[in-house]
Design a protein around this motif. Sequence first.
Motif, PDB file in Angstrom:
ATOM      1  N   ASP A  43       0.804  -1.221   0.000  1.00 14.61           N
ATOM      2  CA  ASP A  43       0.000   0.000   0.000  1.00 14.61           C
ATOM      3  C   ASP A  43       0.836   1.270   0.000  1.00 14.61           C
ATOM      4  N   GLY A  62      -2.686  -2.542  -4.272  1.00 15.30           N
ATOM      5  CA  GLY A  62      -2.484  -1.686  -3.107  1.00 15.30           C
ATOM      6  C   GLY A  62      -3.373  -1.996  -1.927  1.00 15.30           C
ATOM      7  N   ASP A  63      -4.311  -2.960  -2.063  1.00 12.82           N
ATOM      8  CA  ASP A  63      -5.179  -3.303  -0.941  1.00 12.82           C
ATOM      9  C   ASP A  63      -5.635  -4.747  -1.094  1.00 12.82           C
ATOM     10  N   VAL A  64      -6.374  -5.225  -0.086  1.00 11.76           N
ATOM     11  CA  VAL A  64      -6.784  -6.631  -0.064  1.00 11.76           C
ATOM     12  C   VAL A  64      -7.736  -6.938  -1.219  1.00 11.76           C
ATOM     13  N   THR A  72      -8.222  -5.491  -4.158  1.00 11.16           N
ATOM     14  CA  THR A  72      -7.539  -5.517  -5.462  1.00 11.16           C
ATOM     15  C   THR A  72      -6.640  -6.732  -5.577  1.00 11.16           C
ATOM     16  N   LEU A 102      -2.393  -3.569   5.514  1.00 18.26           N
ATOM     17  CA  LEU A 102      -3.041  -3.015   4.323  1.00 18.26           C
ATOM     18  C   LEU A 102      -4.251  -2.189   4.747  1.00 18.26           C
ATOM     19  N   PRO A 103      -4.698  -1.267   3.919  1.00 13.36           N
ATOM     20  CA  PRO A 103      -5.785  -0.372   4.329  1.00 13.36           C
ATOM     21  C   PRO A 103      -7.079  -1.081   4.688  1.00 13.36           C
ATOM     22  N   ASP A 104      -7.438  -2.122   3.961  1.00 14.26           N
ATOM     23  CA  ASP A 104      -8.729  -2.781   4.170  1.00 14.26           C
ATOM     24  C   ASP A 104      -8.591  -4.181   4.747  1.00 14.26           C
TER      25      ASP A 104
END
Length: 729
Positions: free
Chosen positions: A615, A638-640, A642, A665-667
């Motif tokens: 990310d 960049g995230d789970v 994706t 990661l963000p999510d």
Amino acid sequence: MPRLVERHEPDLVSFPAEGHERIVAAMGEDLQNPWENGLGRRLAGLALIAAACFASSQIRLLVPIVQQRVTMFWPPAGIALAAVLLAGEWVWPAIALGSLLVSFSTGTPLVAAVVIAAGNTLSALAGGWLLRRMGFRNGLERVRDVLGLVAFGAVLSPLISTLVGTAALHLAWEVPSERVVRSALSWWLGDAMGVLLVTPVLLTCGALPIRPLRRERALEAAALGLCLLAVGALTLSSWSANPTVHPPLAFTLMPFLVWGALRFGPRGAAFTTFLAVGIAFWATARGLSPFALGTVEERLMYLYSYTAVAVMTSMLLAAVFAERKRAEEMHIRLLARESEARAEAEAANQAKDQFLAALSHELRTPLTPVLAIASGLAADARIPPEPRRQLDVIRRNVELEARLIDDLLDLTRITRGKLDLRLEVTDLRKVIEHTIEISCEREMAAGRLRVVTDLAPEDHRLWADPSRLTQVLWNLLSNAVKFTPAGGTITVRSRCAPDRLELQVADTGVGIDPEVVPYIFDAFEQGRMRGPRRTGGLGLGLAISKAIAEMHGGTLSVASEGHGHGATFTLALPRGRDLPAIVPTPEEPAAPVLSVEIENPKSKIQNLRILLVEDHADTAEAMADLLRLLGHEVTVAGDVATALAAGEAAASGGGLDLLISDLGLPDGSGLDVMRSLARFGFPGIALSGYGMEEDVRRSHEAGFRRHLTKPVGLPQLQAALREIAGAGE
């Protein structure tokens, strides 16, 4: 005569903190009424005390007078002392008034009545003062309080009223001198009995909280009272014609006194004792057994002895068990506090772990793209020598920064006992050679230092954690390199014993001042380590190295002859038992050294289809370029969400060989990505700034083959790819 005890401020609301609500309630007053702070409330209290003293004096109608105008039991003495202890010294007018009323009711002359009243009042005030001086507590829940009440309240303070009162009797009625002493003794004993029997009842009622009894406890209390009355009636009957068994019969009530003390505490002990001894006084006054034996003096001797034994036994037993109960409650509270403190400490440690993990992640993440770009450019043959040297400087300093982060985390783990060792059979000779190569190669190649090895020919194997042992040797060698000037020599020698290996790292550097040697292994002592020159670093390496050596069951020590004479560090380690036999193996090419520059950036393992999940934009770009430099095809997410979409799309088309994923990661987490994509069968490498043991363990449990801690350079990444690809062949 009387006196009441307990001292508080002499204002209108100076009823003592303990029991004043009950005194007011006994007068039937509302605490919130207008009299609360007025003169009326004080006058009502004084009137109540004086009336209680006068009314209780009528016991003389039931208990005979044993000497000239002296009775064998005087309750006003106990009421007076209790009043002083519960309310304060301001009640003295009520004590004096009650005494005057009693004297007038018996026809005592005015002067004698005033003198007797003064003696009774002074006796109560003196008893209260003595008890307060010893730290007396009205609840009688301590052994010292019971003993204090007996000594000061029942023995010493009645002496004042006795001396003053018998003197007044002698003057008023001209009591013969030979009877004065007997009258004084009877007076003193009557007052003492009043204090022993009445004062505990009033104090425990006024000082201890009154709580409604549960049904079972109320029934038990009723049963106790009925048993006392029933056994007392049997004891007082004339069923035994043998008078010698009469005194022992009185002690048949003792078990019930113990019952009251153990089950109902000091208040129960006070009431049961009052009832039991009251029965004995009444029986003695009526000439009944168990004390209907001998002369009046003999009967009184039996009675007073019985009273003293009963009061001391029940009240002391109740106090002992009250103290034990308080100690148990305190123990329970301490255990609860300890449990709470432990829980808070564990929560704080957990929060600290989380903070350190987050701090490590945030510090490492920005270093990752720097190291990746520097490693990739330094490995590019098209880069001229001078920029390549500058890139090498960047790479080394980024690695040094990462090492400082590792040292801080290791020190935290060590101080909290969370640094784990993974012991295995380790060849110390190979560890030494490898560590010299990665820590001294640059200085040796530049000709700045000379490194000499003098290793014993014997077997160097032992049970140890090879990575932690490498860390110790790296710290010792780096320390020697740092403090050895150009042209100096570093000597590494080993000595072998059947049960122990000894390794020495000696340098010809600046040496260590004698006053600094005791602190050399303390954390954050870098500032005064060697000489006046301030060097870089936090002073953590030697502290960590010593702790790791001790965790292996070994020692790490230092010797130096002083400034300018170099230093020698000695690492002694136990071999451990049951080392396997040496099995000759064919020569294998040496494993690639992670910190050595790669001449050919083209990887032997090419064309891997890699999904990179990161990310942090700069890190993702730098790592993707580095992987492409190695000849791989890279897809970046960049995230789970994706990552899962890209992974499933690539896997369904047979187009994915490896997952490299960050954990934070963000999510969600990279662990979730690995678990979700594990069904497709391709391996994974965790790439994260989270490098605690727990993070590594969770990565392996989620299915990752390797856990790389940021920052990661080209050699580390290439070695991990080679390991993963080799495992899949």
